[in-house]
Design a protein around this motif. Structure first.
Motif, PDB file in Angstrom:
ATOM      1  N   ARG A   1      49.092  30.235  38.010  1.00 46.72           N
ATOM      2  CA  ARG A   1      48.354  31.092  39.195  1.00 46.72           C
ATOM      3  C   ARG A   1      47.839  30.195  40.213  1.00 46.72           C
ATOM      4  O   ARG A   1      48.206  30.425  41.504  1.00 46.72           O
ATOM      5  N   SER A   2      47.267  28.906  39.879  1.00 44.87           N
ATOM      6  CA  SER A   2      46.712  28.091  41.037  1.00 44.87           C
ATOM      7  C   SER A   2      47.889  27.577  41.917  1.00 44.87           C
ATOM      8  O   SER A   2      47.923  27.564  43.028  1.00 44.87           O
ATOM      9  N   THR A   3      49.239  27.458  41.423  1.00 47.92           N
ATOM     10  CA  THR A   3      50.291  26.778  41.962  1.00 47.92           C
ATOM     11  C   THR A   3      50.827  27.853  42.794  1.00 47.92           C
ATOM     12  O   THR A   3      51.178  27.694  44.102  1.00 47.92           O
ATOM     13  N   VAL A   4      50.863  28.980  42.297  1.00 51.16           N
ATOM     14  CA  VAL A   4      51.163  30.362  43.013  1.00 51.16           C
ATOM     15  C   VAL A   4      50.121  30.613  44.294  1.00 51.16           C
ATOM     16  O   VAL A   4      50.726  30.882  45.317  1.00 51.16           O
ATOM     17  N   LEU A   5      48.895  30.597  43.958  1.00 49.49           N
ATOM     18  CA  LEU A   5      48.060  30.721  44.860  1.00 49.49           C
ATOM     19  C   LEU A   5      48.206  29.856  45.925  1.00 49.49           C
ATOM     20  O   LEU A   5      47.901  30.214  47.242  1.00 49.49           O
ATOM     21  N   GLU A   6      48.315  28.807  45.727  1.00 50.89           N
ATOM     22  CA  GLU A   6      48.589  27.423  46.759  1.00 50.89           C
ATOM     23  C   GLU A   6      49.949  27.811  47.392  1.00 50.89           C
ATOM     24  O   GLU A   6      49.851  27.615  48.792  1.00 50.89           O
ATOM     25  N   SER A   7      50.906  28.119  46.834  1.00 54.10           N
ATOM     26  CA  SER A   7      52.162  28.330  47.723  1.00 54.10           C
ATOM     27  C   SER A   7      51.833  29.620  48.642  1.00 54.10           C
ATOM     28  O   SER A   7      52.281  29.712  49.675  1.00 54.10           O
ATOM     29  N   GLU A   8      51.242  30.784  48.044  1.00 60.16           N
ATOM     30  CA  GLU A   8      50.760  31.813  48.822  1.00 60.16           C
ATOM     31  C   GLU A   8      50.033  31.408  50.123  1.00 60.16           C
ATOM     32  O   GLU A   8      50.028  31.858  51.269  1.00 60.16           O
ATOM     33  N   LYS A   9      48.981  30.717  49.682  1.00 58.95           N
ATOM     34  CA  LYS A   9      48.148  30.173  50.993  1.00 58.95           C
ATOM     35  C   LYS A   9      48.891  29.414  51.861  1.00 58.95           C
ATOM     36  O   LYS A   9      48.830  29.738  53.160  1.00 58.95           O
ATOM     37  N   ARG A  10      49.718  28.517  51.383  1.00 57.86           N
ATOM     38  CA  ARG A  10      50.683  27.996  52.312  1.00 57.86           C
ATOM     39  C   ARG A  10      51.683  28.747  53.327  1.00 57.86           C
ATOM     40  O   ARG A  10      51.699  28.568  54.487  1.00 57.86           O
ATOM     41  N   GLU A  11      52.156  29.627  52.486  1.00 56.09           N
ATOM     42  CA  GLU A  11      53.014  30.762  53.301  1.00 56.09           C
ATOM     43  C   GLU A  11      52.018  31.549  54.371  1.00 56.09           C
ATOM     44  O   GLU A  11      52.505  31.821  55.375  1.00 56.09           O
TER      45      GLU A  11
ATOM     46  N   GLN B   1      49.425  30.549  55.746  1.00 60.55           N
ATOM     47  CA  GLN B   1      48.770  29.864  56.779  1.00 60.55           C
ATOM     48  C   GLN B   1      50.145  29.508  57.826  1.00 60.55           C
ATOM     49  O   GLN B   1      50.222  29.502  58.942  1.00 60.55           O
ATOM     50  N   ALA B   2      51.537  29.321  57.067  1.00 65.65           N
ATOM     51  CA  ALA B   2      52.722  29.335  57.698  1.00 65.65           C
ATOM     52  C   ALA B   2      52.821  30.528  58.644  1.00 65.65           C
ATOM     53  O   ALA B   2      53.169  30.700  59.802  1.00 65.65           O
ATOM     54  N   LEU B   3      52.539  31.835  58.116  1.00 67.92           N
ATOM     55  CA  LEU B   3      52.877  33.144  58.844  1.00 67.92           C
ATOM     56  C   LEU B   3      51.671  33.128  59.899  1.00 67.92           C
ATOM     57  O   LEU B   3      52.025  33.624  61.074  1.00 67.92           O
ATOM     58  N   GLU B   4      50.639  32.901  59.679  1.00 71.27           N
ATOM     59  CA  GLU B   4      49.590  33.040  60.716  1.00 71.27           C
ATOM     60  C   GLU B   4      49.818  32.015  61.796  1.00 71.27           C
ATOM     61  O   GLU B   4      49.747  32.614  62.787  1.00 71.27           O
ATOM     62  N   LYS B   5      50.248  30.863  61.413  1.00 72.98           N
ATOM     63  CA  LYS B   5      50.750  29.985  62.498  1.00 72.98           C
ATOM     64  C   LYS B   5      51.785  30.615  63.423  1.00 72.98           C
ATOM     65  O   LYS B   5      51.903  30.621  64.599  1.00 72.98           O
ATOM     66  N   ARG B   6      52.613  31.223  62.870  1.00 75.37           N
ATOM     67  CA  ARG B   6      53.759  31.796  63.455  1.00 75.37           C
ATOM     68  C   ARG B   6      53.311  33.243  64.127  1.00 75.37           C
ATOM     69  O   ARG B   6      53.942  33.307  65.168  1.00 75.37           O
ATOM     70  N   VAL B   7      52.479  33.909  63.670  1.00 77.42           N
ATOM     71  CA  VAL B   7      51.889  34.719  64.463  1.00 77.42           C
ATOM     72  C   VAL B   7      51.169  34.471  65.671  1.00 77.42           C
ATOM     73  O   VAL B   7      51.391  34.941  66.986  1.00 77.42           O
ATOM     74  N   THR B   8      50.334  33.404  65.716  1.00 77.77           N
ATOM     75  CA  THR B   8      49.719  32.989  66.881  1.00 77.77           C
ATOM     76  C   THR B   8      50.556  32.351  67.531  1.00 77.77           C
ATOM     77  O   THR B   8      50.396  32.591  68.933  1.00 77.77           O
TER      78      THR B   8
END
Length: 180
Positions: free
Chosen positions: A126-136, A138-145
């Motif tokens: 879960r923590s690795t999934v959560l970390e990958s989800e967090k990365r995704e 963040q990447a999406l937020e960056k892309r949105v900005t």
């Protein structure tokens, strides 16, 4: 017999020296003879040889008593074999039951350990999934900005383009009025 002859000669010599010495001063050998005579008899008046025979008979009596005691012990231990066997069986059964209890407890502990290990693995997954989800995320937020920035630029460009079109239309009108 020849071995006895020198002794008789020695005894004669010692007796001779005893008779030669004055009675007022007893010689060293005289003291030894008296001591020997006294030591042959103990306080009970029993001679040393009689005491030795008594010791031998008391020794044999003691040995007989010890042998009888040993036989009694052996007989009692022979009778106790059944009792000892029964006690050993009971002890064996008790130890077997303790072993079974220990095995059951070991199985319980292993199952608990497996559960804890699985939970830990799930949590780590879960923590690795959560970390990958967090990365995704963040990447999406960056892309949105970035897209929002591009949209702003596009809207500015559209507004500039519209302004330029309006100015171009105004210039065309002015030129057409001047040319008429």
């Amino acid at each position: 017999m020849s071995s006895y002859l020198p002794r008789s000669k020695d005894l004669g010599r010692t007796r001779k020296t005893l008779t030669d010495s004055p009675p007022s001063s007893p010689s060293y050998t005289d003291k030894n003879f008296r001591h020997e005579r006294l030591s042959r008899y103990d306080s009970s008046g029993e001679s040393a040889t009689e005491r030795a025979l008594g010791r031998t008979s008391s020794y044999t009596r003691r040995e007989t008593r010890l042998a009888a005691l040993n036989r009694q012990e052996q007989d009692s231990t022979a009778k106790d074999y059944k009792k000892m066997y029964a006690e050993a069986l009971q002890e064996n059964e008790r130890l077997k039951s303790r072993l079974q209890d220990s095995k059951q407890e070991l199985v319980k502990i292993r199952s608990q350990l497996d559960k804890v290990t699985q939970r830990h693995e799930r949590i780590s997954e879960r923590s690795t999934v959560l970390e990958s989800e967090k990365r995704e995320k963040q990447a999406l937020e960056k892309r949105v900005t970035d897209m929002e920035g591009e949209l702003k630029v596009l809207t500015e460009l559209k507004s500039d383009n519209q302004r330029l079109k309006d100015e171009n239309g105004a210039l065309i009108r002015v030129i057409s009025k001047l040319s008429k």
